[in-house]
Design an enzyme around this catalytic site. Structure first.
Site, PDB file in Angstrom:
ATOM      1  N   ASP A  99      12.781  15.349   6.691  1.00 21.10           N
ATOM      2  CA  ASP A  99      11.654  14.517   6.472  1.00 21.10           C
ATOM      3  C   ASP A  99      11.994  14.712   4.844  1.00 21.10           C
ATOM      4  O   ASP A  99      12.081  15.662   3.407  1.00 21.10           O
ATOM      5  CB  ASP A  99      10.288  15.512   6.639  1.00 21.10           C
ATOM      6  CG  ASP A  99       9.424  14.808   6.238  1.00 21.10           C
ATOM      7  OD1 ASP A  99       9.331  13.866   5.083  1.00 21.10           O
ATOM      8  OD2 ASP A  99       8.531  13.957   6.831  1.00 21.10           O
ATOM      9  N   ASP A 116      10.766  10.229   3.093  1.00 22.80           N
ATOM     10  CA  ASP A 116       9.631   9.291   1.990  1.00 22.80           C
ATOM     11  C   ASP A 116       9.278   9.067   0.790  1.00 22.80           C
ATOM     12  O   ASP A 116       9.640   9.157  -0.039  1.00 22.80           O
ATOM     13  CB  ASP A 116       9.141  11.783   1.390  1.00 22.80           C
ATOM     14  CG  ASP A 116       7.660  12.013   1.119  1.00 22.80           C
ATOM     15  OD1 ASP A 116       6.653  11.677   1.444  1.00 22.80           O
ATOM     16  OD2 ASP A 116       7.221  11.736   0.121  1.00 22.80           O
ATOM     17  N   GLU A 119       9.601   5.835   4.260  1.00 26.63           N
ATOM     18  CA  GLU A 119       7.736   5.359   4.640  1.00 26.63           C
ATOM     19  C   GLU A 119       7.617   4.368   3.513  1.00 26.63           C
ATOM     20  O   GLU A 119       7.914   4.950   1.730  1.00 26.63           O
ATOM     21  CB  GLU A 119       7.553   7.045   4.246  1.00 26.63           C
ATOM     22  CG  GLU A 119       6.241   6.611   3.965  1.00 26.63           C
ATOM     23  CD  GLU A 119       4.893   7.856   3.199  1.00 26.63           C
ATOM     24  OE1 GLU A 119       4.019   8.357   3.478  1.00 26.63           O
ATOM     25  OE2 GLU A 119       5.561   8.088   2.367  1.00 26.63           O
ATOM     26  N   HIS A 176       0.704  12.638   9.581  1.00 24.36           N
ATOM     27  CA  HIS A 176      -0.238  13.616   9.074  1.00 24.36           C
ATOM     28  C   HIS A 176      -1.278  13.449   7.516  1.00 24.36           C
ATOM     29  O   HIS A 176      -1.759  14.127   7.133  1.00 24.36           O
ATOM     30  CB  HIS A 176       0.755  14.581   8.909  1.00 24.36           C
ATOM     31  CG  HIS A 176       1.488  14.019   7.610  1.00 24.36           C
ATOM     32  ND1 HIS A 176       2.757  12.978   8.108  1.00 24.36           N
ATOM     33  CD2 HIS A 176       2.098  14.258   6.388  1.00 24.36           C
ATOM     34  CE1 HIS A 176       3.733  13.070   6.898  1.00 24.36           C
ATOM     35  NE2 HIS A 176       2.763  13.812   6.042  1.00 24.36           N
ATOM     36  N   ASP A 177      -1.461  11.910   7.475  1.00 17.19           N
ATOM     37  CA  ASP A 177      -1.698  11.807   6.612  1.00 17.19           C
ATOM     38  C   ASP A 177      -3.743  10.457   6.776  1.00 17.19           C
ATOM     39  O   ASP A 177      -3.848  10.565   5.861  1.00 17.19           O
ATOM     40  CB  ASP A 177      -0.958  10.735   5.645  1.00 17.19           C
ATOM     41  CG  ASP A 177       0.235  11.722   4.764  1.00 17.19           C
ATOM     42  OD1 ASP A 177      -0.210  12.728   4.641  1.00 17.19           O
ATOM     43  OD2 ASP A 177       1.281  11.064   4.737  1.00 17.19           O
TER      44      ASP A 177
HETATM   45  C1  NOJ Z   1       3.780  10.786   2.007  1.00 11.52           C
HETATM   46  C2  NOJ Z   1       3.755  12.167   2.261  1.00 11.52           C
HETATM   47  O1  NOJ Z   1       3.424  11.677   4.028  1.00 11.52           O
HETATM   48  C3  NOJ Z   1       2.315  13.016   2.189  1.00 11.52           C
HETATM   49  O2  NOJ Z   1       2.291  13.944   2.758  1.00 11.52           O
HETATM   50  C4  NOJ Z   1       2.720  13.595   0.942  1.00 11.52           C
HETATM   51  O3  NOJ Z   1       1.481  13.982   0.182  1.00 11.52           O
HETATM   52  C5  NOJ Z   1       3.386  12.144   0.115  1.00 11.52           C
HETATM   53  N1  NOJ Z   1       4.082  11.364   0.480  1.00 11.52           N
HETATM   54  C6  NOJ Z   1       3.831  12.939  -0.978  1.00 11.52           C
HETATM   55  O4  NOJ Z   1       5.176  13.467  -0.603  1.00 11.52           O
END
Ligand code: NOJ
Length: 502
Positions: A96, A199, A252, A315-316
């Protein structure tokens, strides 16, 4: 077909996967010890959320060194061992990469913030107050109503951070930054890593002065940023990826319009894949899902490089099982959908167990974005402390005594065995992996579609309604079926089935 088009990816949030050294936080050796479980499950590729040295203010998404391993997770040797063990089992592994921002503890930022004359000053985004003395623009940082700018006392300027003040944004307009970041990719590609999840990659290019829309003043800037220059940076990144064989980049792209997301594939010269997060917010209704799938399918007409991806949890965000109210029929239906749509599916560790979000008591909330519930530790065994050597950093889910891997392995009707069977069938049927998606339709509350290659034809039907409903195929058309079909050959409320067609 490329391997990443037919693979099923499995996301591991390493802190929550399995601890082996007794500090309550999962580690690389924990992942190593579960590789056979993952092979048996039937996934093809692993995505490991960040394992780099970090002060963990955003649990690893605040990187202090792109080319190392945080001691919490183990050592570089452990990671090398993991990579070769994954490869020995015929699987792939991606890391990641967090290109938009570093930790404020990164030596680059320490240097940049030492003085205005620092040679690294321009590696981050600094601005003086406007003439009227206000902030450089109206951007709001994530998870708050606070500005994305923090005043630096020493050098008397603001720096930009789209996330926490401890996550300063890198200045991608600076060619040295881009070169340094490209080298961090090469560092891991040279070690045999198969690629990266990237990310918030849509955020690297910015138009600070233009993008100051007053309408947006109260919103985090992250899901809004979509500017042309990012595509140039992505083409450079792709050139680096192309120096190596068979690697993948999964972006992402945190925009909720799939059409905007599709532009990040470029002319097959930007990202290989991008998440399409629209699925996380699509209500559980047949028409809504039909429209989402139709939109994804139509995209291939205009974007040649478009290869869809599907995701229901990460995870978000709240886990899909929680979003569906824990209804077991619907949770299984969601898994059938995830694994049968055309494109690359991403499973989030624990989804194969039907794991819900944990209830986190206020005093145990540690995440600045409040995402602790979906990060609860994976329960491996059927008694305390559920396969972990000690109490983990976050509490387990409430129904841990039944929803754990050991209990589910022993139960032929468990969600785990259901998922395994689906994954096996996906391997057996080319139509499921690479077939065209046809006959997408909604009848009543039943969404159905077929996947077909020249000599293989399968169908999927999901009943989004509250009463029993008919399948769209005649009994005589069905050679084999899997899922919840009633004795009358119908779908129960919330049920879904997969069929092999004659
Ligand atoms: C997206 C990630 O999935 C998340 O967990 C993170 O807090 C933010 N980007 C900042 O890197």
């Amino acid at each position: 077909m490329e391997w990443w088009q037919t693979a099923v990816f499995y996301q591991i949030y390493p802190r929550s996967f399995l601890d082996t050294d007794g500090d309550g936080v999962g580690d690389i050796n924990g992942i190593r010890s579960k590789l056979d479980y993952l092979v048996e499950l039937g996934v093809d590729a692993l995505w490991i959320s960040p394992i780099f040295p970090s002060p963990m203010r955003d649990f690893g998404y605040d990187v202090a060194d792109y080319c190392g391993v945080d001691p919490t997770f183990g050592t570089l040797d452990d990671l090398d061992a993991l990579v070769s063990e994954v490869h020995a089992r015929g699987m792939k592994i991606i890391l990641d990469w967090v290109p938009n921002h570093t930790s404020s503890d990164h030596p680059w930022f320490t240097e940049a913030s030492a003085s205005r004359g620092s040679t690294k000053r321009d590696w981050y985004v600094w601005r003086s107050p406007t003439e009227s003395g206000s902030l450089p623009n109206n951007w709001i940082r994530a998870w708050s109503d606070q500005p994305a700018w923090t005043w630096d006392e020493t050098t008397e300027q603001y720096y930009l951070h789209c996330f926490l003040p401890s996550q300063p944004d890198l200045n991608w307009a600076n060619i040295e930054v881009r070169a340094a970041m490209h080298d961090t990719l090469r560092f891991w590609l040279d070690r045999g890593i198969d690629g990266f999840r990237m990310d918030v990659i849509h955020l690297v290019g910015k138009e600070l002065e233009v993008d100051d829309d007053p309408e947006m003043a109260a919103l985090s800037h992250v899901p809004l940023n979509d500017v042309a220059i990012t595509h140039e940076y992505l083409r450079e990144i792709r050139t680096v990826m192309n120096e190596y064989d068979d690697r993948v980049s999964v972006g992402e792209v945190y925009l909720f319009d799939p059409k905007a997301v599709a532009t990040y594939y470029g002319k097959d010269d930007e990202l290989h894949l991008s998440f399409n997060f629209a699925s996380l917010v699509t209500p559980w209704r047949a028409e809504a899902w039909r429209d989402l799938v139709a939109e994804s399918e139509e995209m291939q007409l205009t974007v040649t490089a478009w290869w869809p991806t599907w995701v229901l949890s990460n995870h978000d965000n709240a886990r899909v099982a929680s979003r569906l109210g824990g209804d077991p029929a619907r949770v299984r239906a969601a898994m059938i959908l995830l694994l049968s749509l055309r494109g690359t599916p991403f499973l989030y560790a624990g989804e194969e167990l039907g794991l819900l979000d944990a209830e986190i008591p206020t005093e145990r909330i540690v995440d600045p974005g409040g995402r602790d519930g979906c990060r609860a530790p994976i329960p491996w065994s059927n008694r305390p402390s559920w396969g972990w050597p000690t109490d983990p950093w976050l509490p387990f889910v409430d129904d841990v005594a039944t929803v754990n891997a050991e209990a589910q392995m022993a139960d032929p009707d468990s969600m785990l065995n259901f998922t395994k069977e689906l994954l096996q069938m996906r391997r057996r049927h080319a139509a499921w992996r690479i077939g065209q998606l046809t006959k997408l339709q909604v009848v009543g509350h039943v969404l159905s579609f077929e996947r077909a290659t020249q000599d293989d034809r399968v169908g999927v039907a999901v009943n989004f309604g509250k009463s029993q409903a008919r399948l769209p195929w005649q009994q005589t058309q069905i050679r084999e079926s899997f899922g919840s079909i009633s004795p009358e050959g119908e779908l129960p409320p919330g049920g879904a089935a997969w069929v092999e067609l004659t």
